[in-house]
Design an enzyme around this catalytic site. Structure first.
Site, PDB file in Angstrom:
ATOM      1  N   CYS A   5       0.842  -1.201   0.000  1.00 36.92           N
ATOM      2  CA  CYS A   5       0.000   0.000   0.000  1.00 36.92           C
ATOM      3  C   CYS A   5       0.876   1.249   0.000  1.00 36.92           C
ATOM      4  O   CYS A   5       0.622   2.197  -0.744  1.00 36.92           O
ATOM      5  CB  CYS A   5      -0.921  -0.009   1.215  1.00 36.92           C
ATOM      6  SG  CYS A   5      -1.988   1.444   1.315  1.00 36.92           S
TER       7      CYS A   5
ATOM      8  N   CYS B  66      -6.068  -1.871   6.551  1.00 33.73           N
ATOM      9  CA  CYS B  66      -7.205  -0.951   6.449  1.00 33.73           C
ATOM     10  C   CYS B  66      -8.527  -1.666   6.201  1.00 33.73           C
ATOM     11  O   CYS B  66      -9.569  -1.192   6.633  1.00 33.73           O
ATOM     12  CB  CYS B  66      -6.946   0.067   5.349  1.00 33.73           C
ATOM     13  SG  CYS B  66      -6.853  -0.620   3.708  1.00 33.73           S
TER      14      CYS B  66
END
Length: 415
Positions: free
Chosen positions: A127, A228
């Site tokens: 990410c 997340c």
């Protein structure tokens, strides 16, 4: 507030490095804001003194089934509201940008593919590489021009210029309990000279103190845990989450008799992705039999037979390896040639360390052999002592003292 931060940063100046670079008054300053206390304090440091400072919030995920099923707000909606509150409190304009499609293609789908192959990926590193310091940087380059802005984030690491060659290096945080340099070890070299990581100079209690002093709405907000798309994840919740995306591929959980090599089947797994090497396994073993009494751990995943092998005891010898192969190693703040020379120099042998997990104690290296080819570098690393549960798919990050030299993916381990 900014002066207080600078005083701390200067007091903790790292040997061999210049003081933290501070932007000129009218520079473009973009603060990546996630709604946590760290990025909120990063915003507060620059909001009052810099007229061209602004925040940016990235939405990378919206499929929050756990929240949507019971009618609550999705995590990204709550986070955005917190960011808006902080921006309003600081008189800091904040932009909203959606990178969900990019996250899905560059992070989430590759993660699923690695799990399908029985390995253990690290989506947080990807990410950072592809989205937070990839797509976001592309967006900012397009909007402001390359090298025409500063990107500020709340990560616990440091970007400082070397006094020797004035090159910017990625370094560990002053506060080792929160160091996030491992997670940043794949970001592109080009952004380092425009990156400011103020949290890297402070401890978490000091950050909280600044947040309270600035009366930030997020001052008492708890730290986020996990990746997340599974907020506050623990293995059980994450395993259930993966079931929604990965096909069931049942196989046997077995032990191997050390004398006869006979297999004994103790149960079934839902897929090789459902466990990772070194993980405790919750099977009912015959506790009345001394051969099986105790706690059992995953030691091997066999792709050819779709079997998971378990062994008794957390410190079973088969859970420990001393050598690992790392593929697709990407140097950071250093050329491939410089890296090879550095690794071949005997004077650096006691300074070179690796980590294959974040926040673990640095591991001493005995030797590093680099075999460059056309597309990537395959590195063979031999450690001074065997280490537990080095898992294919994880990232191996290389350090010299506090400096990050880069990272690559563990492809194979040997005892």
């Amino acid at each position: 507030m900014l002066q207080k931060f600078l005083s701390l940063a200067n007091k903790r100046c790292l040997n061999g490095y210049k003081s933290q670079v501070i932007p000129s008054k009218f520079d473009n300053i973009i603060i990546a804001m996630s709604s946590g206390v760290d990025s909120s304090v990063a915003g507060a440091l620059f909001a009052g003194s810099y007229p061209n400072a602004r925040g940016i919030f990235m939405q990378n995920w919206s499929k929050d089934e756990a929240s949507l099923d019971d009618g609550k707000e999705a995590c990204f909606e709550k986070d955005w509201k917190d960011v808006v509150k902080v921006g309003s409190h600081l008189n800091l304009p904040v932009d909203y940008i959606n990178f969900e499609k990019d996250y899905w293609i560059d992070v989430f789908e590759p993660m699923l593919d690695v799990y399908k192959r029985g390995m253990t990926p690290n989506p947080d590193i990807n990410c950072n590489r592809h989205v937070k310091f990839g797509k976001l940087v592309d967006h900012l380059n397009s909007k402001y021009g390359e090298n025409n802005y500063w990107l500020v984030t709340g990560h616990y690491a440091r970007c400082l210029k070397s006094t020797e060659d004035s090159q910017t290096h990625l370094l560990k945080s002053y506060y080792k309990n929160k160091d996030q340099s491992y997670y940043l070890s794949q970001i592109k070299n080009g952004i380092l000279s425009n990156l400011i990581l103020p949290m890297g100079h402070m401890t978490k209690p000091e950050v909280r103190e600044l947040a309270i002093e600035a009366e930030l709405p997020t001052a008492e907000k708890a730290d986020s845990q996990g990746i997340c798309f599974v907020n506050n994840s623990q293995h059980g919740k994450f395993k259930n989450f993966l079931q929604s995306y990965l096909p069931e591929s049942k196989g046997n959980i077995i032990t191997i008799d050390p004398v006869s090599s006979e297999k004994i089947i103790w149960g079934q797994h839902q897929g090789l992705w459902s466990y990772t090497i070194g993980q405790k396994i919750g099977l009912s073993m015959p506790q009345g039999d001394p051969r099986y009494k105790g706690t059992w751990f995953v030691s091997e995943k066999r792709n050819d037979t779709n079997e998971i092998v378990i062994v008794k005891g957390r410190d079973h010898p088969s859970l420990f390896q001393r050598q690992l192969q790392v593929k697709d190693f990407i140097p950071i703040g250093i050329s491939k040639e410089q890296l090879i020379n550095l690794c071949n120099s005997s004077t650096n042998s006691n300074e070179l360390k690796i980590q294959y997990r974040s926040l673990q104690d640095p591991i001493d290296v005995e030797s590093i052999k680099i075999n460059p080819n056309e597309d990537s570098s395959m590195i063979t690393i031999t450690l001074k002592e065997s280490q537990r549960a080095m898992v294919p798919g994880q990232y191996c990050c290389m350090y010299i003292n506090d400096r990050v030299l880069g990272s690559g993916i563990i492809s194979k381990t040997r005892i």
